[in-house]
Design a protein around this motif. Structure first.
Motif, PDB file in Angstrom:
ATOM      1  N   ASP A   1      11.586 -31.693  98.251  1.00  0.00           N
ATOM      2  CA  ASP A   1      12.611 -31.343  97.270  1.00  0.00           C
ATOM      3  C   ASP A   1      13.975 -31.579  97.918  1.00  0.00           C
ATOM      4  O   ASP A   1      14.347 -30.860  98.841  1.00  0.00           O
ATOM      5  CB  ASP A   1      12.435 -29.873  96.858  1.00  0.00           C
ATOM      6  N   GLU A   2      14.671 -32.590  97.472  1.00  0.00           N
ATOM      7  CA  GLU A   2      15.980 -32.971  98.017  1.00  0.00           C
ATOM      8  C   GLU A   2      15.941 -33.119  99.549  1.00  0.00           C
ATOM      9  O   GLU A   2      16.679 -32.426 100.252  1.00  0.00           O
ATOM     10  CB  GLU A   2      17.046 -31.930  97.627  1.00  0.00           C
TER      11      GLU A   2
ATOM     12  N   SER B   1      15.604 -36.215  94.382  1.00  0.00           N
ATOM     13  CA  SER B   1      16.854 -36.483  95.098  1.00  0.00           C
ATOM     14  C   SER B   1      17.971 -36.742  94.108  1.00  0.00           C
ATOM     15  O   SER B   1      17.742 -37.205  92.990  1.00  0.00           O
ATOM     16  CB  SER B   1      16.689 -37.683  96.024  1.00  0.00           C
TER      17      SER B   1
ATOM     18  N   THR C   1      13.049 -28.722  90.163  1.00  0.00           N
ATOM     19  CA  THR C   1      12.508 -27.760  91.123  1.00  0.00           C
ATOM     20  C   THR C   1      11.465 -26.862  90.448  1.00  0.00           C
ATOM     21  O   THR C   1      10.461 -26.517  91.068  1.00  0.00           O
ATOM     22  CB  THR C   1      13.656 -26.941  91.754  1.00  0.00           C
TER      23      THR C   1
ATOM     24  N   GLU D   1      14.084 -27.371  98.922  1.00  0.00           N
ATOM     25  CA  GLU D   1      15.509 -27.693  98.947  1.00  0.00           C
ATOM     26  C   GLU D   1      16.228 -26.604  99.742  1.00  0.00           C
ATOM     27  O   GLU D   1      15.858 -25.435  99.665  1.00  0.00           O
ATOM     28  CB  GLU D   1      16.025 -27.706  97.501  1.00  0.00           C
TER      29      GLU D   1
END
Lengths: 255, 305
Positions: free
Chosen positions: B164-165, B196, B50, B88
């Motif tokens: 992000d995710e 991920s 991140t 995320e």
């Protein structure tokens, strides 16, 4: 400009949902109306009491609104991480700060408008006329709120809402007491101490520049040059503080 | 093919704690994402994924290194106009409805009224949120927030999409739908960079991957080069024979009724078990060779560090 307007719009939408705003407005309205009761109990010119208490209520509660809402809104964006998506868009950090500031100013403008309507209605009920100096006094109270909003936004770019509120309220307190320095400078002998006091006076805010309550209540004349000076002072100080806020915000990492 | 993202020698440290202590989060990160590909950025929690993404987006100022997006410096206005980002665990303004939320982001790109309305309608359809468009975001489930978040990332029809995710908090059906959307991006010529934890998803759709551990990229390359066709072991389920019959032939994983699940590491022993089943009149229920997966490579790489 459209991006700043979008940020200002979302800030206004968020600010108007804040219950603190309505609580402060309620107390302001109660204080303004209570001036009528106070006037009955007082010997002398009742209208003066209504004007004095009414203008003071608008000022105190307006400043509290500016501090409490201003210090939380930028922080909330960072804390709740909405800032991640915003700043990944083609949006300069300065545009974000300016949008937040303008959204808050719009909120305060509407709140001042509502408080003023109650106040002016009360005065009108007693005198059957609205004097323009009262509107000018309210206008300068609003200018002070604008400056305090800029200060609140500045502190919230790097601090928590509680600390930012303490810093901003300290700014207001210092701002209303700093005129004492001016008196001191006049009475001091030339030397290092006087120069230091001068430098301090230049940097410390003088919020008494926006205080025309006494003149309005007692019907004293106000030279037009003072109006212009106070207006420019408010404008320049606000721009300076916003500039500082942008500088701090631009260097910040959003972890 | 030109690089959509190029990161060279990226470093970032933070001073954290009451008594500030410097902690190096990114230690010389370098990788490139080619235009039109799906790039998976993997790593365990706290590896620096991140932080890398945030440096890329200009949310964090790097200490050293160079980052370019679509040939432009990452801080440039022009680069941001052509990228979309989904963070995320997204949190958005929960008092806005889905449509208002997308309209707000469209305003940040200066879209005209007609174009904005068309884009919003199209995106709501794409992420399957047409029926929830008038609902306030506070009433959305996590999966719904993820979908509307994906829609905001696409509001400017970006050439580069950073996610992000994106599959976190989604149910299996939702994950499949998002995967399909990401694959569609590739067909439209968009570049996707995503992180991920769900390695099967990355394996299914990514062209290239980079694995980051402890702030360093420890392995990167085309997925087909990293994952070999080598058979790691064979899983066999046999019925009608006691578990003791397979002693020395395979690892006994579980017994259910008269069925025994075995893990067999040598090919020769697979044939021995097959002969045994045939000779003692048992029954072969299943036989599946397990080739190397991205998860194996990931676990091996992370445990080596």
């Amino acid at each position: 400009m459209r991006k700043i307007a979008a940020i200002a719009g979302i800030t206004f939408k968020e600010a108007k949902r804040d219950r603190v705003l309505y609580l402060l407005f309620f107390f302001a309205a109660v204080c303004i109306v209570a001036a009528r009761v106070l006037a009955i109990l007082t010997v002398g010119d009742r209208v003066k009491i209504i004007k004095d208490v009414g203008l003071a209520s608008i000022s105190v509660f307006g400043i509290l609104m500016a501090v409490l809402i201003g210090t939380s809104l930028v922080y909330k964006e960072i804390d709740k991480k909405t800032i991640f998506t915003l700043l990944s868009k083609p949006l300069h950090r300065a545009q974000f700060i300016l949008g937040k500031f303008l959204g808050l100013v719009l909120t305060l403008f509407i709140m001042t408008l509502f408080m003023s309507v109650i106040f002016l209605a009360l005065v009108y009920a007693h005198t059957f006329r609205i004097e323009w100096p009262m509107l000018v006094a309210i206008g300068y109270i609003f200018l002070e709120m604008v400056l305090v909003t800029a200060v609140a936004v500045f502190f919230s770019t790097f601090s928590t809402p509680i600390l930012s509120s303490i810093f901003s309220l300290s700014f207001v307190l210092i701002g209303h007491l700093s005129w004492g320095l001016e008196l001191l400078i006049r009475k001091m002998r030339a030397g290092f101490g006087k120069s230091l006091a001068r430098v301090l006076y230049v940097f410390l805010p003088d919020l008494e520049n926006f205080n025309f309550k006494t003149e309005v209540v007692h019907g004293l004349p106000i030279p037009s040059s003072i109006f212009l000076y106070s207006f420019l002072y408010g404008l320049c100080y606000t721009a300076f503080i916003l500039g500082l806020a942008v500088l701090v915000f631009r260097r910040r990492d959003f972890i | 093919m030109a690089d959509a993202v190029r990161i060279e020698n990226l470093r970032k440290s933070f001073r954290l704690g009451f008594i500030p202590k410097t902690r190096e989060i990114l230690k010389d990160i370098s990788f490139a994402v080619k235009e039109g590909e799906i790039f998976g950025y993997l790593g365990p929690n706290g590896a620096g994924k991140t932080t890398t993404i945030k440096c890329l987006l200009g949310l964090i100022h790097p200490d050293a290194g160079e980052i370019s997006i679509l040939g432009q410096p990452h801080f440039s206005y022009h680069a941001r106009e052509r990228l979309g980002f989904l963070p995320e665990n997204p949190y958005f303004y929960d008092y806005l409805t889905g449509s208002e939320f997308l309209a707000f982001y469209a305003d940040l790109f200066g879209l005209g009224r007609v174009e904005k309305a068309a884009r919003i309608a199209g995106l709501l359809k794409l992420v399957g949120m047409e029926r929830a468009a008038g609902l306030q975001l506070r009433k959305y489930s996590r999966g719904m927030l993820q979908r509307i978040g994906l829609a905001q990332a696409l509001i400017n029809d970006p050439r580069l999409v950073i996610l992000d995710e994106p599959l976190g908090g989604m149910d299996p059906l939702g994950r499949k739908e998002i995967r399909d959307i990401i694959v569609r991006f590739r067909q439209e010529g968009k570049t996707v960079l995503f992180t991920s934890h769900i390695l099967q998803d990355i394996e299914m759709i990514c062209d290239h991957v980079a694995i980051i551990v402890g702030g360093r990229v420890v392995r990167q390359g085309a997925l087909q080069d990293l994952v070999s066709e080598k058979v790691l072991f064979t899983e066999m389920t046999v019925a009608g024979l006691p578990p003791e019959a397979f002693h020395g032939l395979g690892e006994n994983v579980s017994v259910q009724g008269d069925k025994v699940l075995l893990k067999v590491y040598e090919e020769g022993r697979v044939e021995a078990i097959l002969s045994l089943v045939h000779d003692r009149r048992g029954r072969l229920v299943s036989l599946s060779p397990r080739t190397e997966t991205l998860e194996d490579i990931f676990v091996e790489t992370v445990s080596k560090q």
